[in-house]
Design an enzyme around this catalytic site. Structure first.
Site, PDB file in Angstrom:
ATOM      1  N   HIS A   1       0.843  -1.207   0.000  1.00 49.94           N
ATOM      2  CA  HIS A   1       0.000   0.000   0.000  1.00 49.94           C
ATOM      3  C   HIS A   1       0.871   1.248   0.000  1.00 49.94           C
ATOM      4  O   HIS A   1       1.947   1.269   0.607  1.00 49.94           O
ATOM      5  CB  HIS A   1      -0.900   0.036   1.241  1.00 49.94           C
ATOM      6  CG  HIS A   1      -1.906  -1.066   1.323  1.00 49.94           C
ATOM      7  ND1 HIS A   1      -2.872  -1.261   0.369  1.00 49.94           N
ATOM      8  CD2 HIS A   1      -2.094  -2.032   2.261  1.00 49.94           C
ATOM      9  CE1 HIS A   1      -3.627  -2.294   0.718  1.00 49.94           C
ATOM     10  NE2 HIS A   1      -3.170  -2.781   1.854  1.00 49.94           N
TER      11      HIS A   1
ATOM     12  N   GLU B   1       2.630  -6.516   2.882  1.00 44.41           N
ATOM     13  CA  GLU B   1       1.779  -5.400   3.314  1.00 44.41           C
ATOM     14  C   GLU B   1       2.598  -4.180   3.724  1.00 44.41           C
ATOM     15  O   GLU B   1       2.083  -3.256   4.336  1.00 44.41           O
ATOM     16  CB  GLU B   1       0.866  -5.836   4.473  1.00 44.41           C
ATOM     17  CG  GLU B   1      -0.391  -4.999   4.645  1.00 44.41           C
ATOM     18  CD  GLU B   1      -1.266  -5.486   5.791  1.00 44.41           C
ATOM     19  OE1 GLU B   1      -2.310  -4.858   6.016  1.00 44.41           O
ATOM     20  OE2 GLU B   1      -0.912  -6.483   6.439  1.00 44.41           O
TER      21      GLU B   1
ATOM     22  N   ALA C   1      -5.104   1.234   2.304  1.00 45.82           N
ATOM     23  CA  ALA C   1      -6.392   0.571   2.514  1.00 45.82           C
ATOM     24  C   ALA C   1      -7.204   1.246   3.604  1.00 45.82           C
ATOM     25  O   ALA C   1      -8.414   1.470   3.450  1.00 45.82           O
ATOM     26  CB  ALA C   1      -6.179  -0.901   2.842  1.00 45.82           C
TER      27      ALA C   1
END
Length: 342
Positions: free
Chosen positions: A8, A285, A74
């Site tokens: 992200h 992540e 997110a």
């Protein structure tokens, strides 16, 4: 080649946060304040370079990964903020920013988009933005099963209201990562419980459905190691069999995949022992849910490559996790120079 399927943009230029703060204030104002101007956003290429060079790119180089499938923050999608028009503008701004990152670093990043979902709005309204992003070279989308931000009042993802969007995903040959946004329900922590609750919830919804008989080409990536599923594999397996469903491995088939965003060695060892290797994608992540180094090891919690390297797996199985499965799940990767060479 090592493909990280879950990254992200959490280090965005400061003016993006200024815009979102003003947009949120305007959306929540009783007197319907004027929305901030998108044209007034100031984010230079140099700012973008600095934001990733000192973060995502730095970790790529240090940890030995090659390409990150990259999407907007997110927790910042904020589908519960404002109405559909607010969500659309915000999604377009965030997706265009991802496209800029990819254009600056085409060998390091490949885009995945957020969708302009909004509570009570049919999911099919997001299809146009998905199509726009695929035309820009994006290979997938993040799909939020709970646009309410933690109150879970949307129909399950097996409901027919989702079907037109699934049809568009199949038409475009893209998978979705199941990913909620920030939580506004004070009973849940965003990354510590809400994310994992949603991951587990969607697996359970699909478990007792015939969704993939209706859409055999539909692909869901359930992140964060599949939520509670690997640890409670026996529970889910028993529920499936008691309801006349097949074994979990058959249910997952070519449709459900978990990633390796599990931040300790025993967790990765369990994941790779319980879940079929063909259904696991490498992911970190980063820079995301858990930052900093583990004091027991001295290495980053989200340095997940290290865990996979040490897992008791064959070289062939590690290659599936690191590369082959991602190529299978994201067919449009074949269009990107970053992965063609390998």
């Amino acid at each position: 080649m090592i493909i990280d399927c879950h990254g992200h943009y959490t280090t965005e230029p400061k003016d993006l946060h200024r815009f979102r703060k003003e947009q949120t204030a305007a959306a929540n104002a009783k007197d319907k304040m004027a929305m901030p101007s998108r044209a007034a956003l100031k984010m230079s290429d140099d700012e973008i370079r600095e934001s990733v060079e000192q973060n995502q790119l730095k970790f790529q180089r240090e940890r030995g990964t090659d390409v990150t499938i990259f999407s907007p923050r997110a927790s910042g999608m904020g589908h519960h903020i404002g109405d559909e028009s607010v969500s659309l503008e915000w999604s377009q701004i965030c997706n265009d920013l991802i496209a800029r990152v990819v254009s600056l670093y085409p060998k390091n990043f490949i885009g995945v988009c957020q969708l302009p979902q909004s509570p009570g709005v049919p999911p099919e309204h997001s299809a146009a933005e998905l199509e726009r992003c695929v035309k820009m070279g994006f290979v997938g989308c993040n799909l939020n099963p709970d646009p309410s931000g933690g109150y879970f009042n949307s129909p399950p993802m097996t409901d027919k209201s989702w079907f037109p969007l699934y049809e568009k995903m199949i038409e475009l040959d893209v998978p979705c990562m199941i990913h909620v946004s920030g939580c506004c329900n004070p009973a849940m922590h965003t990354t510590g419980s809400y994310y994992l609750n949603a991951d587990t919830m969607v697996f359970m919804q699909v478990l007792l459905s015939d969704l993939f008989k209706t859409f055999p080409k539909l692909k869901f990536i359930i992140p964060h190691g599949g939520g509670a599923v690997p640890f409670h594999w026996g529970r889910f397996r028993g529920i499936a069999l008691n309801n006349g469903k097949p074994e979990l491995a058959e249910i997952m088939g070519d449709n459900i995949f978990f990633d390796t965003c599990v931040y300790h060695q025993p967790g990765i060892d369990l994941l790779t022992k319980v879940v079929p290797i063909d259904n696991i994608l490498f992911a970190s992540e980063m820079v995301g849910a858990v930052k900093g180094n583990d004091p027991k090891t001295g290495f980053g919690f989200d340095d997940t490559k290290r865990y996979v390297d040490k897992a008791p797996l064959s070289d062939a199985d590690k290659k599936k996790i690191f590369e082959d499965n991602a190529r299978k799940v994201y067919p449009l990767l074949k269009n990107h120079a970053a992965v063609k060479a390998a």
